[in-house]
Design a protein around this motif. Structure first.
Motif, PDB file in Angstrom:
ATOM      1  N   ASN A  65      12.300  -3.906   3.174  1.00  0.00           N
ATOM      2  CA  ASN A  65      11.408  -3.968   4.305  1.00  0.00           C
ATOM      3  C   ASN A  65      10.230  -5.398   2.546  1.00  0.00           C
ATOM      4  O   ASN A  65      10.501  -5.282   1.637  1.00  0.00           O
ATOM      5  CB  ASN A  65      10.566  -2.528   3.620  1.00  0.00           C
ATOM      6  CG  ASN A  65      11.045  -2.048   5.267  1.00  0.00           C
ATOM      7  OD1 ASN A  65      12.282  -2.277   5.629  1.00  0.00           O
ATOM      8  ND2 ASN A  65      11.453  -0.689   4.618  1.00  0.00           N
ATOM      9  N   THR A  66       9.758  -6.125   3.544  1.00  0.00           N
ATOM     10  CA  THR A  66       9.334  -7.387   2.749  1.00  0.00           C
ATOM     11  C   THR A  66       8.335  -6.614   2.604  1.00  0.00           C
ATOM     12  O   THR A  66       7.224  -6.678   3.800  1.00  0.00           O
ATOM     13  CB  THR A  66       9.491  -8.644   3.833  1.00  0.00           C
ATOM     14  OG1 THR A  66       8.726  -7.836   5.125  1.00  0.00           O
ATOM     15  CG2 THR A  66      10.745  -8.998   3.969  1.00  0.00           C
ATOM     16  N   ARG A  67       7.370  -6.163   1.314  1.00  0.00           N
ATOM     17  CA  ARG A  67       6.206  -6.103   0.705  1.00  0.00           C
ATOM     18  C   ARG A  67       5.426  -7.160   0.144  1.00  0.00           C
ATOM     19  O   ARG A  67       6.051  -8.167  -0.722  1.00  0.00           O
ATOM     20  CB  ARG A  67       5.986  -3.907   0.422  1.00  0.00           C
ATOM     21  CG  ARG A  67       7.063  -3.766   1.444  1.00  0.00           C
ATOM     22  CD  ARG A  67       7.563  -2.208   0.699  1.00  0.00           C
ATOM     23  NE  ARG A  67       7.954  -2.674   0.106  1.00  0.00           N
ATOM     24  CZ  ARG A  67       8.544  -1.852  -0.936  1.00  0.00           C
ATOM     25  NH1 ARG A  67       7.782  -0.534  -0.998  1.00  0.00           N
ATOM     26  NH2 ARG A  67       9.279  -1.596  -2.670  1.00  0.00           N
ATOM     27  N   SER A  68       3.964  -6.906  -0.401  1.00  0.00           N
ATOM     28  CA  SER A  68       3.196  -7.866  -0.837  1.00  0.00           C
ATOM     29  C   SER A  68       2.574  -6.903  -1.874  1.00  0.00           C
ATOM     30  O   SER A  68       2.201  -5.997  -1.423  1.00  0.00           O
ATOM     31  CB  SER A  68       2.468  -8.560  -0.108  1.00  0.00           C
ATOM     32  OG  SER A  68       1.978  -9.525  -1.767  1.00  0.00           O
ATOM     33  N   ASP A  83      13.339   1.278  -0.745  1.00  0.00           N
ATOM     34  CA  ASP A  83      12.727   0.035   0.839  1.00  0.00           C
ATOM     35  C   ASP A  83      12.978  -0.834  -0.021  1.00  0.00           C
ATOM     36  O   ASP A  83      11.812  -1.606   0.585  1.00  0.00           O
ATOM     37  CB  ASP A  83      11.300   1.096   0.626  1.00  0.00           C
ATOM     38  CG  ASP A  83      10.633   0.779   1.720  1.00  0.00           C
ATOM     39  OD1 ASP A  83      11.203   0.119   3.078  1.00  0.00           O
ATOM     40  OD2 ASP A  83       9.441   0.389   1.643  1.00  0.00           O
ATOM     41  N   SER A 108      -1.013  -1.294  -4.263  1.00  0.00           N
ATOM     42  CA  SER A 108      -0.833  -0.735  -3.553  1.00  0.00           C
ATOM     43  C   SER A 108       0.587  -1.392  -2.728  1.00  0.00           C
ATOM     44  O   SER A 108      -0.156  -2.594  -3.072  1.00  0.00           O
ATOM     45  CB  SER A 108      -1.091   0.198  -2.130  1.00  0.00           C
ATOM     46  OG  SER A 108      -1.989  -1.274  -1.446  1.00  0.00           O
ATOM     47  N   TRP A 109       1.164  -1.410  -1.900  1.00  0.00           N
ATOM     48  CA  TRP A 109       2.381  -2.045  -1.002  1.00  0.00           C
ATOM     49  C   TRP A 109       2.048  -2.468   0.155  1.00  0.00           C
ATOM     50  O   TRP A 109       1.559  -1.407   0.661  1.00  0.00           O
ATOM     51  CB  TRP A 109       4.044  -2.100  -1.242  1.00  0.00           C
ATOM     52  CG  TRP A 109       4.762  -2.039  -2.610  1.00  0.00           C
ATOM     53  CD1 TRP A 109       3.997  -0.595  -4.039  1.00  0.00           C
ATOM     54  CD2 TRP A 109       4.655  -2.885  -3.910  1.00  0.00           C
ATOM     55  NE1 TRP A 109       4.931  -1.350  -4.593  1.00  0.00           N
ATOM     56  CE2 TRP A 109       4.701  -2.282  -4.833  1.00  0.00           C
ATOM     57  CE3 TRP A 109       4.989  -4.126  -2.921  1.00  0.00           C
ATOM     58  CZ2 TRP A 109       5.755  -3.569  -5.693  1.00  0.00           C
ATOM     59  CZ3 TRP A 109       5.565  -5.044  -3.508  1.00  0.00           C
ATOM     60  CH2 TRP A 109       5.832  -4.805  -5.836  1.00  0.00           C
ATOM     61  N   LEU A 110       1.420  -3.870   0.311  1.00  0.00           N
ATOM     62  CA  LEU A 110       1.784  -4.057   2.114  1.00  0.00           C
ATOM     63  C   LEU A 110       2.521  -4.757   2.629  1.00  0.00           C
ATOM     64  O   LEU A 110       3.264  -5.803   1.680  1.00  0.00           O
ATOM     65  CB  LEU A 110       0.316  -4.924   2.028  1.00  0.00           C
ATOM     66  CG  LEU A 110      -1.032  -4.582   1.779  1.00  0.00           C
ATOM     67  CD1 LEU A 110      -2.279  -4.617   0.758  1.00  0.00           C
ATOM     68  CD2 LEU A 110      -1.633  -2.894   2.253  1.00  0.00           C
ATOM     69  N   PRO A 111       2.704  -4.675   3.914  1.00  0.00           N
ATOM     70  CA  PRO A 111       3.983  -5.811   4.464  1.00  0.00           C
ATOM     71  C   PRO A 111       3.653  -6.759   4.848  1.00  0.00           C
ATOM     72  O   PRO A 111       2.458  -7.085   4.798  1.00  0.00           O
ATOM     73  CB  PRO A 111       3.861  -4.774   5.957  1.00  0.00           C
ATOM     74  CG  PRO A 111       2.991  -3.767   6.743  1.00  0.00           C
ATOM     75  CD  PRO A 111       2.008  -3.836   4.914  1.00  0.00           C
TER      76      PRO A 111
END
Length: 281
Positions: free
Chosen positions: A177-180, A174, A187-190
């Motif tokens: 897809n830009t995530r933080s 993935d 967890s990874w958040l957009p």
């Protein structure tokens, strides 16, 4: 994590090129010492020639302002940053030297062990360089060889001993897809917009810092054998070598360490995590 250096023994007469590189094994302490040495060796002579060039290209006022900004902020900040990096990795071997060890607390002003280590390292190496070019050049060359070998050692052994297909595939599954990463929830958040731009800017700091002195060899063009050939060659090889090391190191990280652990590495010591996966604790 580098400044660049090429053909030190074949090209330079009295001094070698400056270099910085990204982090490596637990030999990082030696690597960062080498970086500080390279940043402090013969800086006065280099800057004088650079200021003369700025004055010729623009005017004396621009050269004056640039000289003071370089003295007070640019080069001073770079040396300080490398000193902080040295103390950060030294704390891995000696925990009492970490920034968590507060030695003096006076309201908003706090002095920790890591700051003392950084200051002492810079002062000590500045003194060594002030004793003469020959000795500092020898020390710089030896430590440069150590850091390049340790970087390649980490890359090679990381790929051979610790790389896993499932980790590599998971990290790239993935990737676009830009995530933080949220450390509290794990967890990874957009993300997007300003947050994304901030993240990209922060990510660029390490790569730009590693190649900041790509043009440093031009400061000592008058001391280089056959400058018509070797200045251009040094610029080309220096840039290529640092780029290759930087890219290979980060590819090794992605093949060895899950993204969650890269994002949460203590004190940003990703190389330490990679060496633990490769060689164990």
């Amino acid at each position: 994590m580098a400044k660049q250096e090429t053909q030190a023994s074949a090209v330079y007469q009295p001094a070698a090129q400056t270099e910085q590189s990204p982090p490596s094994l637990t030999l990082q302490e030696l690597i960062l010492v080498a970086q500080i040495i390279q940043l402090t060796t013969q800086r006065g002579a280099y800057r004088a020639e650079e200021l003369a060039n700025v004055g010729t290209l623009y005017n004396k006022l621009i050269a004056f302002l640039y000289g003071w900004s370089f003295f007070a902020v640019i080069q001073t900040g770079t040396i300080a940053a490398v000193g902080v990096g040295f103390s950060k990795f030294a704390a891995y071997l000696i925990p009492s030297l970490s920034d968590e060890n507060i030695l003096f607390d006076l309201g908003t002003f706090k002095l920790n062990a890591a700051q003392i280590v950084s200051i002492v390292t810079i002062v000590l190496l500045t003194y060594v360089n002030s004793r003469g070019v020959k000795n500092s050049k020898t020390l710089q060359t030896v430590l440069t060889v150590i850091k390049i070998l340790s970087l390649f050692g980490l890359i090679i052994f990381g790929f051979l001993l610790a790389a896993k297909a499932e980790v590599w595939n998971a990290n790239w599954s993935d990737a676009w897809n830009t995530r933080s990463f949220n450390a509290e929830t794990g967890s990874w958040l957009p993300i997007g917009g300003t947050a994304l731009l901030t993240g990209i800017s922060a990510a660029m700091v390490g790569s730009l810092f590693s190649s900041d002195a790509w043009n440093g060899v031009t400061f000592i063009a008058g001391e280089i054998k056959n400058p018509k050939r070797n200045v251009g060659l040094s610029l080309f090889l220096g840039t290529i070598i640092v780029t290759i090391i930087y890219v290979l190191t980060n590819l090794m990280y992605l093949a060895v360490i899950p993204l969650d652990e890269i994002a949460t590495a203590k004190s940003d010591r990703v190389a330490v995590v990679a060496s633990q996966y490769t060689f164990g604790d």
